[in-house]
Design an enzyme around this catalytic site. Structure first.
Site, PDB file in Angstrom:
ATOM      1  N   ARG A   1       0.800  -1.224   0.000  1.00 63.12           N
ATOM      2  CA  ARG A   1       0.000   0.000   0.000  1.00 63.12           C
ATOM      3  C   ARG A   1       0.827   1.265   0.000  1.00 63.12           C
ATOM      4  O   ARG A   1       0.668   2.127  -0.857  1.00 63.12           O
ATOM      5  CB  ARG A   1      -0.848  -0.040   1.280  1.00 63.12           C
ATOM      6  CG  ARG A   1      -1.949   0.865   1.433  1.00 63.12           C
ATOM      7  CD  ARG A   1      -2.730   0.387   2.633  1.00 63.12           C
ATOM      8  NE  ARG A   1      -2.497  -1.043   2.837  1.00 63.12           N
ATOM      9  CZ  ARG A   1      -3.168  -1.993   2.216  1.00 63.12           C
ATOM     10  NH1 ARG A   1      -4.127  -1.681   1.404  1.00 63.12           N
ATOM     11  NH2 ARG A   1      -2.888  -3.261   2.431  1.00 63.12           N
ATOM     12  N   THR A   2       1.718   1.380   0.939  1.00 60.56           N
ATOM     13  CA  THR A   2       2.446   2.638   1.090  1.00 60.56           C
ATOM     14  C   THR A   2       3.337   2.892  -0.119  1.00 60.56           C
ATOM     15  O   THR A   2       3.393   4.009  -0.639  1.00 60.56           O
ATOM     16  CB  THR A   2       3.286   2.612   2.386  1.00 60.56           C
ATOM     17  OG1 THR A   2       2.432   2.270   3.467  1.00 60.56           O
ATOM     18  CG2 THR A   2       3.914   3.956   2.655  1.00 60.56           C
TER      19      THR A   2
ATOM     20  N   LYS B   1      24.649  -5.553   0.647  1.00 58.39           N
ATOM     21  CA  LYS B   1      26.119  -5.638   0.646  1.00 58.39           C
ATOM     22  C   LYS B   1      26.699  -4.984   1.886  1.00 58.39           C
ATOM     23  O   LYS B   1      27.909  -4.863   2.024  1.00 58.39           O
ATOM     24  CB  LYS B   1      26.682  -4.936  -0.594  1.00 58.39           C
ATOM     25  CG  LYS B   1      26.233  -5.548  -1.902  1.00 58.39           C
ATOM     26  CD  LYS B   1      26.741  -4.697  -3.068  1.00 58.39           C
ATOM     27  CE  LYS B   1      26.091  -5.117  -4.376  1.00 58.39           C
ATOM     28  NZ  LYS B   1      26.281  -4.100  -5.410  1.00 58.39           N
TER      29      LYS B   1
ATOM     30  N   ARG C   1      11.115   3.391   3.591  1.00 55.86           N
ATOM     31  CA  ARG C   1      10.606   2.473   4.625  1.00 55.86           C
ATOM     32  C   ARG C   1      11.770   1.590   5.052  1.00 55.86           C
ATOM     33  O   ARG C   1      12.547   1.124   4.202  1.00 55.86           O
ATOM     34  CB  ARG C   1       9.476   1.609   4.103  1.00 55.86           C
ATOM     35  CG  ARG C   1       9.265   0.399   5.005  1.00 55.86           C
ATOM     36  CD  ARG C   1       7.908  -0.169   5.001  1.00 55.86           C
ATOM     37  NE  ARG C   1       6.860   0.794   5.314  1.00 55.86           N
ATOM     38  CZ  ARG C   1       5.597   0.450   5.466  1.00 55.86           C
ATOM     39  NH1 ARG C   1       5.246  -0.802   5.367  1.00 55.86           N
ATOM     40  NH2 ARG C   1       4.685   1.350   5.729  1.00 55.86           N
TER      41      ARG C   1
ATOM     42  N   HIS D   1       5.063   6.537  11.320  1.00 55.37           N
ATOM     43  CA  HIS D   1       4.542   6.353   9.968  1.00 55.37           C
ATOM     44  C   HIS D   1       3.703   7.598   9.661  1.00 55.37           C
ATOM     45  O   HIS D   1       2.477   7.540   9.599  1.00 55.37           O
ATOM     46  CB  HIS D   1       3.694   5.070   9.920  1.00 55.37           C
ATOM     47  CG  HIS D   1       3.338   4.611   8.544  1.00 55.37           C
ATOM     48  ND1 HIS D   1       3.783   5.242   7.400  1.00 55.37           N
ATOM     49  CD2 HIS D   1       2.567   3.583   8.120  1.00 55.37           C
ATOM     50  CE1 HIS D   1       3.306   4.600   6.341  1.00 55.37           C
ATOM     51  NE2 HIS D   1       2.570   3.594   6.755  1.00 55.37           N
TER      52      HIS D   1
END
Lengths: 143, 306
Positions: free
Chosen positions: B51-52, B80, B101, B129
């Site tokens: 969704r985000t 890495k 995120r 958020h």
């Protein structure tokens, strides 16, 4: 306390009784070559008992660190045998490298080079929070 | 405002401004269709999100911009061992704005310290958020027409639910707001929400273990999912996940103009037989989220150009 005995140096007065070794270790006074005197459980009108540390050398002390550990400490700066400055400490707004964030979800848990910084969010209750994850630290431990 | 990491960085005036922009985008989408022409959003998703991520990407495309990025840490240089700070510096050379995120709390903040372009926190672990809260705020504004004098019920996982914590923080700044905190004992709001947000502001709240008992009082019901990924112990998750399930029957005592919200995704905490109820606003909330992200991207790029 006879401060005249120090020509150039620092006297940390009004240390909470029993905490002088903590202060000694955190300020890394053991790594210095000059004289350091520690007085434990000295009589104090104000505090009942107190500890005192005398450092017989002019050194830079991180007052923020000291203020976080024991905000009641008085720092006396001695020059040529005279008291030239007396500083009362208070809780610092931010401390770096003193408290370690123990939140396993914090970015500092995986990125080792990030400095562990905590910000004072509640002066009355001495609440510090990690600047990254906002976990609370209390007496050196965070939740 | 250079970046947005925590919703509380925004003043109520700035939130109003973003809402006004979002409302204007809804009314006049063509006016905004080329506002970000030639601009690139770096969509840096170190953990999965449908969704985000899609909301941010759709928002940028609808503003006429482009999107680069990755949708899981394995396909980024983090695999890495690159630090967040280095990733932020590198991406600053390619893009105009970052949406990040990350599973670790504080990672977008670290990125914002090092990036030369704006960084939007698109969710950092169980911490913040802010764009979800912006979506929630636009939903409340659109559906209720106001932010003050509302009784807001938050239900489910109030302990780990970051959207709940942010919503309480954001709504606690308006007058006459009252909270009803509905959760099992194990998932009650953390004490600091009470001692550092609700109590100092004198905000009225009550705690309840029963959703039905408090239903008639509510103007807004904010449901949350008990999130598997926030538990270290699978047994605790299994035990608590089905505690509150909203059904059409449980809504029988609710107000006619109740606004039912959910940050989504839902698992089973809202029965599908609630979806057609006119009071169910959670899919509209998704759409509003895209408009608020559009407004935010515009605002941050404007500020960066100054």
């Amino acid at each position: 306390m006879i401060i005249g005995q120090i020509k150039d140096g620092i006297v940390l007065d009004h240390i909470t009784a029993g905490r002088c070794m903590d202060i000694y270790n955190i300020l890394k006074l053991g790594e210095m070559s000059s004289t350091v005197a520690m007085i434990k459980n000295a009589d104090s009108v104000k505090m009942g008992k107190k500890d005192i540390i005398k450092i017989f050398e002019s050194i830079e002390i991180d007052l923020d660190v000291l203020g976080y550990i024991d905000p009641g400490i008085t720092v006396n700066i001695i020059r040529d045998g005279e008291l030239v400055k007396r500083k009362k400490l208070s809780l610092p707004e931010q401390v770096t490298g003193v408290i370690k964030c123990k939140n396993p979800r914090c970015i500092t848990s995986v990125e080792q080079e990030l400095p562990h910084k905590f910000r004072l969010t509640d002066r009355e209750n001495k609440v510090y929070r990690c600047i990254y994850c906002e976990s609370k630290a209390s007496s050196g431990n965070n939740e | 405002m250079k970046s947005l990491i925590d919703i509380m960085e925004l003043s109520t005036a700035e939130i109003d401004e973003l809402i006004e922009t979002a409302l204007d985008i809804i009314a006049n989408p063509e006016k905004y269709s080329e506002k970000c022409k030639g601009k690139k959003l770096a969509s840096l998703f170190f953990e999965p999100s449908t969704r985000t991520r899609l909301s941010f990407e759709a928002a940028m495309y609808e503003l006429g911009g482009n999107v680069i990025g990755f949708s899981e840490a394995n396909s980024s240089s983090a695999a890495k061992g690159e630090s967040v700070a280095d990733t932020a510096r590198t991406v600053s050379c390619y893009a105009d704005i970052i949406a990040m995120r990350h599973p670790k709390e504080g990672a977008p903040y670290v990125a914002s310290l090092k990036a030369s372009i704006p960084v939007i926190n698109a969710g950092d672990g169980g911490h913040n958020h802010p764009t979800q809260t912006l979506a929630d705020l636009l939903t409340i504004r659109k559906e209720k027409g106001r932010f003050d004098n509302l009784t807001i019920g938050v239900c489910g996982d109030l302990k780990f639910g970051r959207t709940v914590h942010s919503l309480i923080g954001a709504m606690s700044r308006y007058s006459g707001v009252r909270f009803v905190l509905i959760s099992p004992e194990e998932l009650k709001v953390p004490e600091y929400i009470k001692t550092e947000i609700l109590d100092p502001k004198g905000i009225e709240y009550k705690e309840s273990a029963s959703l039905e008992a408090v239903m008639p009082e509510l103007d807004i019901l904010y449901m949350t999912r008990v999130q598997r990924e926030r538990f270290f112990n699978e047994a605790d998750y299994i035990r608590l996940k089905d505690t509150y399930i909203l059904t059409a029957e449980k809504l029988s005592g609710a107000k006619d103009d109740l606004c039912i919200m959910h940050p989504l995704p839902r698992v089973n905490e809202i029965s599908v037989n609630v979806d057609d109820d006119p009071r169910a606003c959670y899919f509209k909330q998704v759409l509003y989220g895209k408009y608020m992200r559009m407004a935010l991207i515009l605002k941050l790029l404007e500020e960066a150009a100054k």
